[in-house]
Design a protein around this motif. Structure first.
Motif, mmCIF file in Angstrom:
data_model
loop_
_atom_site.group_PDB
_atom_site.id
_atom_site.type_symbol
_atom_site.label_atom_id
_atom_site.label_comp_id
_atom_site.label_asym_id
_atom_site.label_seq_id
_atom_site.Cartn_x
_atom_site.Cartn_y
_atom_site.Cartn_z
ATOM 1 N N ALA A 203 0.910 -1.109 0.042
ATOM 2 C CA ALA A 203 0.151 -0.112 -0.198
ATOM 3 C C ALA A 203 0.676 1.385 0.081
ATOM 4 N N TYR A 204 1.032 1.781 -1.278
ATOM 5 C CA TYR A 204 2.022 2.880 -1.253
ATOM 6 C C TYR A 204 1.616 4.115 -0.694
ATOM 7 N N LYS A 205 2.554 4.982 0.089
ATOM 8 C CA LYS A 205 2.173 5.897 0.802
ATOM 9 C C LYS A 205 2.532 7.375 -0.107
ATOM 10 N N THR A 206 1.629 7.658 -0.853
ATOM 11 C CA THR A 206 1.637 8.830 -1.599
ATOM 12 C C THR A 206 0.875 9.914 -1.409
ATOM 13 N N ASP A 207 1.281 11.031 -2.136
ATOM 14 C CA ASP A 207 0.089 12.199 -1.758
ATOM 15 C C ASP A 207 -1.038 11.739 -2.415
ATOM 16 N N VAL A 208 -1.178 11.111 -3.483
ATOM 17 C CA VAL A 208 -2.470 11.000 -3.938
ATOM 18 C C VAL A 208 -3.268 9.856 -3.208
ATOM 19 N N SER A 209 -2.667 9.057 -2.463
ATOM 20 C CA SER A 209 -3.476 8.151 -1.606
ATOM 21 C C SER A 209 -4.034 8.948 -0.447
ATOM 22 N N HIS A 210 -3.368 9.782 0.137
ATOM 23 C CA HIS A 210 -3.690 10.744 1.152
ATOM 24 C C HIS A 210 -4.857 11.574 0.522
ATOM 25 N N ALA A 211 -4.622 12.248 -0.478
ATOM 26 C CA ALA A 211 -5.786 12.911 -1.253
ATOM 27 C C ALA A 211 -6.983 12.160 -1.384
ATOM 28 N N LEU A 212 -6.971 10.818 -1.716
ATOM 29 C CA LEU A 212 -8.029 10.091 -1.817
ATOM 30 C C LEU A 212 -8.856 9.767 -0.786
ATOM 31 N N ALA A 213 -7.851 9.450 0.320
ATOM 32 C CA ALA A 213 -8.340 9.103 1.749
ATOM 33 C C ALA A 213 -8.954 10.378 2.263
ATOM 34 N N GLY A 214 -8.455 11.748 2.311
ATOM 35 C CA GLY A 214 -9.146 12.735 2.670
ATOM 36 C C GLY A 214 -10.391 13.155 1.893
ATOM 37 N N LEU A 215 -10.716 12.869 0.753
ATOM 38 C CA LEU A 215 -11.734 13.113 0.007
ATOM 39 C C LEU A 215 -12.868 12.194 0.154
ATOM 40 N N ALA A 216 -12.492 10.900 0.441
ATOM 41 C CA ALA A 216 -13.498 9.919 1.007
ATOM 42 C C ALA A 216 -13.998 10.278 2.371
ATOM 43 N N ALA A 217 -13.089 10.788 3.304
ATOM 44 C CA ALA A 217 -13.696 11.360 4.565
ATOM 45 C C ALA A 217 -14.612 12.465 4.537
ATOM 46 N N VAL A 218 -14.129 13.253 3.641
ATOM 47 C CA VAL A 218 -15.162 14.511 3.457
ATOM 48 C C VAL A 218 -16.498 13.918 2.808
ATOM 49 N N VAL A 219 -16.349 13.209 1.734
ATOM 50 C CA VAL A 219 -17.736 12.617 1.255
ATOM 51 C C VAL A 219 -18.499 12.111 2.304
ATOM 52 N N ALA A 220 -18.111 11.128 2.944
ATOM 53 C CA ALA A 220 -18.566 10.403 4.098
ATOM 54 C C ALA A 220 -19.372 11.570 5.225
ATOM 55 N N ALA A 221 -18.514 12.300 5.451
ATOM 56 C CA ALA A 221 -18.979 13.254 6.559
ATOM 57 C C ALA A 221 -20.230 14.039 5.876
ATOM 58 N N GLY A 222 -20.056 14.344 4.762
ATOM 59 C CA GLY A 222 -21.270 15.104 4.190
ATOM 60 C C GLY A 222 -22.616 14.101 4.135
ATOM 61 N N LEU A 223 -22.374 12.961 3.755
ATOM 62 C CA LEU A 223 -23.498 12.090 3.739
ATOM 63 C C LEU A 223 -24.118 11.827 5.252
ATOM 64 N N ALA A 224 -23.133 11.692 6.187
ATOM 65 C CA ALA A 224 -23.527 11.479 7.540
ATOM 66 C C ALA A 224 -24.143 12.921 8.000
ATOM 67 N N LEU A 225 -23.946 14.021 7.687
ATOM 68 C CA LEU A 225 -24.940 15.486 8.036
ATOM 69 C C LEU A 225 -25.821 15.183 7.405
ATOM 70 N N ALA A 226 -25.976 14.833 5.727
ATOM 71 C CA ALA A 226 -27.373 14.750 5.135
ATOM 72 C C ALA A 226 -28.172 13.936 5.715
ATOM 73 N N LEU A 227 -27.801 12.958 6.266
ATOM 74 C CA LEU A 227 -28.515 11.594 7.008
ATOM 75 C C LEU A 227 -29.409 12.367 8.071
ATOM 76 N N GLU A 228 -28.267 12.951 9.174
ATOM 77 C CA GLU A 228 -28.744 13.219 10.310
ATOM 78 C C GLU A 228 -29.905 14.408 10.397
ATOM 79 N N PHE A 229 -29.496 15.314 9.267
ATOM 80 C CA PHE A 229 -30.841 16.538 9.262
ATOM 81 C C PHE A 229 -31.590 16.080 8.056
ATOM 82 N N GLY A 230 -31.793 14.814 7.855
ATOM 83 C CA GLY A 230 -33.050 14.422 7.060
ATOM 84 C C GLY A 230 -33.082 14.970 5.689
ATOM 85 N N TYR A 231 -32.013 15.154 5.031
ATOM 86 C CA TYR A 231 -31.790 15.557 3.641
ATOM 87 C C TYR A 231 -31.579 14.333 2.856
ATOM 88 N N LEU A 232 -31.409 13.190 3.103
ATOM 89 C CA LEU A 232 -31.371 11.970 2.491
ATOM 90 C C LEU A 232 -32.209 10.566 3.057
#
Length: 232
Positions: A203-232
């Motif tokens: 599992a290579y430790k690259t800037d791209v892999s860190h960016a993808l992990a960060g992007l996944a966290a941001v998307v998941a956080a957005g989905l969690a907030l949307a679920l919490e407030f009833g938007y989804l």
């Protein structure tokens, strides 16, 4: 009081004398607080937020728990950045980071499965054990072996606890949005991912892999907030 009883009491007192139990030779002990760097204190912040995430899962607040877990993820990434920037990386710091990864990634993952996805206690028992066992062994191996190197590129031996955590989180959202996906199927997928943490996969430790992990966290956080407030 007989002399035998007095001798017995004196013997017990001598054995529990605290002064004799303290290590006074500094070469024989590690002063933990003197070993801690700024990066380690950031790691402890991740531990605090990770523990908050665990408590939120227990209280039945999975979406807020996920947001807290992503906060721990951000702090975990910040401690590595700070250590590299200040040149304070050390074997002791790597041990601290691995210890906290258990509570930032593995414990929240098993609690998410147990409280939200698990169809039975038996399924939770098996999945939780495999996540914690393989995740713990993966962290022990990393502390022992460190990073691998391939033509100057650093890599982890096997997938990381972050990858496994993301598998559990992904199953949470799939089960929420996809009809027919259930805790049994999620459990099978999570169990299949666990041995990869102690595999020979690079599992290579690259800037791209860190960016993808960060992007996944941001998307998941957005989905969690949307679920919490009833938007989804």
């Amino acid at each position: 009081m007989t002399s035998e009883l007095r001798e017995a009491i004196r013997g017990v007192r001598d054995r529990v004398k605290l002064a004799d139990r303290r290590v006074v030779n500094t070469t024989d002990r590690t002063n933990v607080f003197r070993q801690l760097t700024g990066a380690d204190y950031i790691s402890l912040g991740a531990l605090f937020v990770g523990w908050a995430s665990a408590l939120l899962f227990v209280r039945g607040e999975p979406n807020w728990a996920l947001l807290a877990m992503f906060g721990a993820f951000c702090l975990d990434k910040a401690d590595g950045w700070y250590a590299r920037r200040t040149g304070t990386s050390s074997p002791f710091g790597r041990q601290v980071d691995s210890f906290i990864d258990i509570f930032a990634y593995l414990v929240p993952a098993v609690l998410l499965y147990h409280f939200v996805l698990a169809p039975s206690v038996f399924a939770s028992l098996i999945v939780g054990f495999l996540v914690l066992a393989f995740g713990g062994l993966r962290l022990v191996r990393h502390n022992n072996d460190g990073f691998g190197s391939d033509d100057g590129a650093s890599y982890y031996h096997g997938t990381t606890v972050v990858h496994t955590n993301l598998v559990v989180v992904a199953n949470y959202f799939v089960a929420t949005f996809v009809g027919g996906w259930n805790g049994w199927l999620a459990g099978l997928l999570i169990c299949a991912a666990c041995p990869l943490m102690v595999s020979d996969y690079k599992a290579y430790k690259t800037d791209v892999s860190h960016a993808l992990a960060g992007l996944a966290a941001v998307v998941a956080a957005g989905l969690a907030l949307a679920l919490e407030f009833g938007y989804l």
